[in-house]
Motif scaffolding. Structure first.
Motif, PDB file in Angstrom:
ATOM      1  N   GLY A   2       0.828  -1.198   0.000  1.00 40.31           N
ATOM      2  CA  GLY A   2       0.000   0.000   0.000  1.00 40.31           C
ATOM      3  C   GLY A   2       0.865   1.252   0.000  1.00 40.31           C
ATOM      4  N   LEU A   3       0.247   2.335  -0.424  1.00 39.69           N
ATOM      5  CA  LEU A   3       0.977   3.591  -0.477  1.00 39.69           C
ATOM      6  C   LEU A   3       0.037   4.671   0.033  1.00 39.69           C
ATOM      7  CD1 LEU A   3       3.624   4.927  -1.993  1.00 39.69           C
ATOM      8  CD2 LEU A   3       1.913   5.564  -3.676  1.00 39.69           C
ATOM      9  N   ASN A   4       0.563   5.524   0.905  1.00 36.76           N
ATOM     10  CA  ASN A   4      -0.274   6.612   1.401  1.00 36.76           C
ATOM     11  C   ASN A   4      -0.036   7.859   0.583  1.00 36.76           C
ATOM     12  OD1 ASN A   4      -1.756   5.530   3.619  1.00 36.76           O
ATOM     13  ND2 ASN A   4       0.213   5.308   4.671  1.00 36.76           N
ATOM     14  N   ILE A   5      -1.093   8.449   0.075  1.00 37.96           N
ATOM     15  CA  ILE A   5      -0.919   9.710  -0.625  1.00 37.96           C
ATOM     16  C   ILE A   5      -1.757  10.791   0.055  1.00 37.96           C
ATOM     17  CG2 ILE A   5      -0.269   8.709  -2.864  1.00 37.96           C
ATOM     18  CD1 ILE A   5      -3.067   9.225  -3.870  1.00 37.96           C
ATOM     19  N   GLU A   6      -1.246  11.992  -0.047  1.00 36.15           N
ATOM     20  CA  GLU A   6      -1.929  13.150   0.526  1.00 36.15           C
ATOM     21  C   GLU A   6      -2.934  13.660  -0.485  1.00 36.15           C
ATOM     22  OE1 GLU A   6      -1.772  15.051   3.286  1.00 36.15           O
ATOM     23  OE2 GLU A   6      -0.446  13.609   4.282  1.00 36.15           O
ATOM     24  N   SER A   7      -4.130  13.948  -0.027  1.00 39.71           N
ATOM     25  CA  SER A   7      -5.138  14.483  -0.929  1.00 39.71           C
ATOM     26  C   SER A   7      -5.925  15.565  -0.219  1.00 39.71           C
ATOM     27  CB  SER A   7      -6.085  13.370  -1.366  1.00 39.71           C
ATOM     28  OG  SER A   7      -7.258  13.914  -1.920  1.00 39.71           O
ATOM     29  N   SER A   8      -6.051  16.722  -0.843  1.00 43.31           N
ATOM     30  CA  SER A   8      -6.829  17.773  -0.178  1.00 43.31           C
ATOM     31  C   SER A   8      -8.320  17.449  -0.252  1.00 43.31           C
ATOM     32  CB  SER A   8      -6.525  19.139  -0.795  1.00 43.31           C
ATOM     33  OG  SER A   8      -6.545  19.082  -2.181  1.00 43.31           O
ATOM     34  N   ARG A   9      -8.714  16.578  -1.169  1.00 43.02           N
ATOM     35  CA  ARG A   9     -10.118  16.204  -1.287  1.00 43.02           C
ATOM     36  C   ARG A   9     -10.479  15.048  -0.367  1.00 43.02           C
ATOM     37  NH1 ARG A   9     -14.794  15.667  -4.805  1.00 43.02           N
ATOM     38  NH2 ARG A   9     -14.221  17.471  -5.967  1.00 43.02           N
ATOM     39  N   PHE A  10      -9.607  14.046  -0.337  1.00 46.01           N
ATOM     40  CA  PHE A  10      -9.935  12.817   0.384  1.00 46.01           C
ATOM     41  C   PHE A  10      -9.175  12.678   1.707  1.00 46.01           C
ATOM     42  CE2 PHE A  10     -10.539  11.893  -4.161  1.00 46.01           C
ATOM     43  CZ  PHE A  10     -11.835  11.408  -4.163  1.00 46.01           C
ATOM     44  N   GLY A  11      -8.282  13.594   2.014  1.00 48.70           N
ATOM     45  CA  GLY A  11      -7.438  13.433   3.194  1.00 48.70           C
ATOM     46  C   GLY A  11      -6.352  12.421   2.889  1.00 48.70           C
ATOM     47  N   GLN A  12      -6.058  11.542   3.868  1.00 49.07           N
ATOM     48  CA  GLN A  12      -5.073  10.482   3.613  1.00 49.07           C
ATOM     49  C   GLN A  12      -5.713   9.406   2.752  1.00 49.07           C
ATOM     50  OE1 GLN A  12      -1.963   9.351   4.395  1.00 49.07           O
ATOM     51  NE2 GLN A  12      -1.209  11.210   5.374  1.00 49.07           N
ATOM     52  N   LEU A  13      -5.049   9.073   1.661  1.00 45.88           N
ATOM     53  CA  LEU A  13      -5.596   8.065   0.758  1.00 45.88           C
ATOM     54  C   LEU A  13      -4.647   6.888   0.741  1.00 45.88           C
ATOM     55  CD1 LEU A  13      -6.699   9.553  -2.668  1.00 45.88           C
ATOM     56  CD2 LEU A  13      -7.950   7.917  -1.279  1.00 45.88           C
TER      57      LEU A  13
END
Lengths: 155, 85
Positions: A2-13
């Motif tokens: 898995g990989l965590n990405i930052e998203s201003s829409r979804f928060g932590q993805l």
């Protein structure tokens, strides 16, 4: 993995590595972003998200226009097929960017002129520009007649 | 901007791996050949700008409620007659 990405829409993805795409030719105007995650909006929904890895603010709604009953076919030029490392047509996934007006969501359009073409084997992707005028940049996905029918049905 | 004159058949080098050839010229149109590495994307400017603008618009992704409204509107989640009938 898995990989965590930052998203201003979804928060932590959290996305799976299999959902990552590498753009060998960019989404036009966003040349600084080469990696995106592709994931469904909701189960069974015709909409998907193309979310930039390098830019937490950048996300597109995409769809396959054939899910809206549109017929859609085009040729992938040899140079582009080579860029994508495409070997067989079954490996191709096609999506188009969707624009949804917040005030009139049923007037959503898809950009059929410049589809996102993905090689699902190696996860390479690009925004292709179809050279002829067969397809529109702003193709309505839901025709007016259908909207009116639905409005009537709801009364 | 660099402006120079070329004859039909003559070429220009952009760096050491992009070659532009003037293939033909008739009236106000000229035909150009381009040899470039495959990682170089080539677009007609007016189309590039049009698509760039459309992408910019698409980037203003809808509010969550808006997308919910659209999804709810689609019969059986899709309006494809092949699937929904």
């Amino acid at each position: 993995m898995g990989l965590n990405i930052e998203s201003s829409r979804f928060g932590q993805l959290q996305v799976d590595e299999s959902q990552l795409l590498e753009f060998v030719s960019p989404v036009i105007g966003f040349e600084n972003v080469t990696h995106y995650a592709l994931f469904e909006h909701e189960p069974e929904s015709p909409f998907f998200w193309l979310h930039a890895i390098e830019d937490k603010d950048l996300a597109f709604v995409i769809t396959n226009p054939t899910d809206f009953g549109l017929s859609y076919a085009f040729e992938i030029p040899t140079e582009d097929a080579e860029k994508l490392g495409l070997e067989k047509v079954e490996d191709v996934l096609i999506y188009t960017l969707v624009t949804v007006p917040d005030d009139e969501p049923n007037k959503l359009t898809a950009n059929l002129k410049a589809p996102i073409v993905i090689n699902q084997q190696n996860k390479k992707a690009m925004q292709l520009v179809i050279p002829n005028d067969q397809y529109a940049i702003k193709q309505r996905l839901i025709p007016d007649e259908l909207i009116q029918q639905q409005t009537t049905a709801n009364v | 901007m660099l402006v120079l004159t070329r004859k039909i058949g003559q070429k220009l080098m952009l760096g050491d791996n992009i070659v532009i050839t003037v293939v033909d010229a008739r009236g106000d149109s000229i035909k150009i050949g381009i040899d470039a590495p495959k990682e170089v994307s080539i677009y007609r400017e007016e189309i590039y700008l049009e698509i760039k603008a459309a992408n910019q618009k698409a980037k203003e992704a809808p509010k969550p409620d808006t997308l919910k409204a659209v999804t709810a509107m689609l019969p059986n989640k899709t309006v494809n007659p092949n699937k929904s009938q």
